[in-house]
Design an enzyme around this catalytic site. Structure first.
Site, PDB file in Angstrom:
ATOM      1  N   LYS A 137       0.840  -1.211   0.000  1.00 28.75           N
ATOM      2  CA  LYS A 137       0.000   0.000   0.000  1.00 28.75           C
ATOM      3  C   LYS A 137       0.870   1.254   0.000  1.00 28.75           C
ATOM      4  O   LYS A 137       0.585   2.228  -0.699  1.00 28.75           O
ATOM      5  CB  LYS A 137      -0.930  -0.013   1.226  1.00 28.75           C
ATOM      6  CG  LYS A 137      -2.041  -1.036   1.108  1.00 28.75           C
ATOM      7  CD  LYS A 137      -2.700  -1.342   2.435  1.00 28.75           C
ATOM      8  CE  LYS A 137      -3.693  -2.501   2.269  1.00 28.75           C
ATOM      9  NZ  LYS A 137      -4.238  -2.979   3.543  1.00 28.75           N
ATOM     10  N   GLN A 170      -4.303  -1.589   9.864  1.00 32.52           N
ATOM     11  CA  GLN A 170      -4.215  -2.905   9.241  1.00 32.52           C
ATOM     12  C   GLN A 170      -4.826  -3.957  10.173  1.00 32.52           C
ATOM     13  O   GLN A 170      -4.486  -4.030  11.349  1.00 32.52           O
ATOM     14  CB  GLN A 170      -2.736  -3.242   8.957  1.00 32.52           C
ATOM     15  CG  GLN A 170      -2.507  -4.546   8.223  1.00 32.52           C
ATOM     16  CD  GLN A 170      -3.080  -4.557   6.808  1.00 32.52           C
ATOM     17  OE1 GLN A 170      -3.121  -3.531   6.116  1.00 32.52           O
ATOM     18  NE2 GLN A 170      -3.553  -5.715   6.373  1.00 32.52           N
ATOM     19  N   ASP A 175     -10.462   3.455   4.513  1.00 30.76           N
ATOM     20  CA  ASP A 175     -10.729   2.026   4.395  1.00 30.76           C
ATOM     21  C   ASP A 175     -12.234   1.737   4.553  1.00 30.76           C
ATOM     22  O   ASP A 175     -12.692   0.632   4.269  1.00 30.76           O
ATOM     23  CB  ASP A 175      -9.939   1.292   5.502  1.00 30.76           C
ATOM     24  CG  ASP A 175      -9.546  -0.120   5.111  1.00 30.76           C
ATOM     25  OD1 ASP A 175      -9.582  -0.434   3.912  1.00 30.76           O
ATOM     26  OD2 ASP A 175      -9.201  -0.917   6.006  1.00 30.76           O
TER      27      ASP A 175
END
Ligand code: NAP
Length: 284
Positions: A53, A97, A120
């Protein structure tokens, strides 16, 4: 023979466009979009995803920082970090994450990400906005799959969609997004009975489980569109999705490959969301 929904190619096109947007934003507002990623522990899979990412962000001219905390970091330590990133005017997107180590209470940490930086799209507030139909950041993997459907003009309205898997990041939001586009949606999970029969009714079948090739070609309705988000990596470095790929190509009309289907689209959507967040923060 099925048309391959080429996520690598579409993601590449999107990244090229985004690179132009980053440049334009820098010129017009002096702002460089920045994505900060929080990772707790050193699980090799998670570290690899995080680095991917970061690399993808840098490749289009964005800035990205990774904050790696020790595996035994406390809830307060993680929350403090997420709050401080939320308060920083330089940070436009925050991604925590997951999965987080078991001793941490995950949802309060995800919910500590401010909604305007939740690129996200998996905080309670972002998911609530999706349910209500309000604008907001959508979870990247389902958003990427919806973009593939749109790009390849796969009909959704009035079609029967079956989703196998009900996670918060994938199965559930995908169901809502397909519903928003007027599909008739069924969600299946580990306790679903007659899974094969239910799948056989799907005009659009979404596999979001994480079990190598568990969905057989004989479960696929002829002419269906098959989106395979599943990803299983073997010790020899090869990987497969949740769907028996080769044989399904003979039955379906559209299918995503693994790799090169859903995965690259997830990252492209993350970058797109971060640039949107930066543009809004800059008032552009
Ligand atoms: P997850 O949280 O483990 O959820 C898996 C889902 O599959 C659960 O809802 C589970 O049901 C269901 N399931 C398990 N066994 C089943 C069975 N035998 N029959 C039917 N359903 C079954 O996983 P996730 O995070 O959603 O990820 C799913 C897969 O997508 C993984 O392979 C992951 O690596 C991949 N993934 C890919 C991307 C990408 O960018 N391509 C992004 C995220 C995830 P219960 O709810 O009943 O337990």
């Amino acid at each position: 023979m099925a048309t391959i929904l080429d996520g690598s190619l579409l993601a590449k096109t999107i990244r090229t466009e985004l690179s132009g947007e980053v440049e334009a934003l820098q010129k017009s507002s002096g702002v460089t979009p920045r994505l900060d990623v929080v990772i707790v522990g050193d699980d090799p899979g998670s570290v690899a995803y995080v680095n991917m990412k970061r690399k993808a962000s840098m490749a289009i001219g964005m800035h990205s920082e990774v904050h790696q905390l020790p595996a035994d970091a406390s809830q307060e330590h993680v929350l403090d970090l997420v709050h401080s990133l939320g308060g920083s005017g330089k940070v436009h997107g925050i991604l925590v994450q997951h999965p987080l180590p078991r001793h941490l209470d995950e949802q309060p940490i995800l919910d500590a990400v401010l909604v305007n930086k939740d690129v996200d799209g998996i905080s309670t507030l972002s998911l609530g906005r999706l349910i209500v139909g309000l604008p907001g950041f959508r979870p990247c993997t389902p958003e990427g799959m919806m973009r593939l459907l749109a790009h390849y003009a796969v009909p959704i309205e009035g079609r029967t969609a079956v989703i196998v898997g009900r996670s918060i990041i994938l199965g559930k939001p995908m169901a809502l997004m397909l519903l928003e586009k007027h599909a008739t949606v069924t969600i299946c999970h580990s306790r679903t009975k007659d899974l094969a029969d239910i799948c056989r009714h799907a005009d659009i079948l979404v596999a979001a489980v994480g079990r190598a090739e568990m969905i057989k070609a004989s479960w696929i309705k002829p002419g269906a569109c098959v989106l395979d988000a599943g990803y299983t990596r073997f010790e020899d470095g090869t990987h497969v999705g949740d769907v028996e790929f080769q044989a399904t190509c003979e039955v379906a009309s559209w299918i995503t490959p693994v790799p090169g289907g859903v995965g690259p689209m997830t990252i492209a959507m993350l970058l797109e969301n971060t640039i949107k967040a930066a543009r809004r923060a800059a008032g552009a």
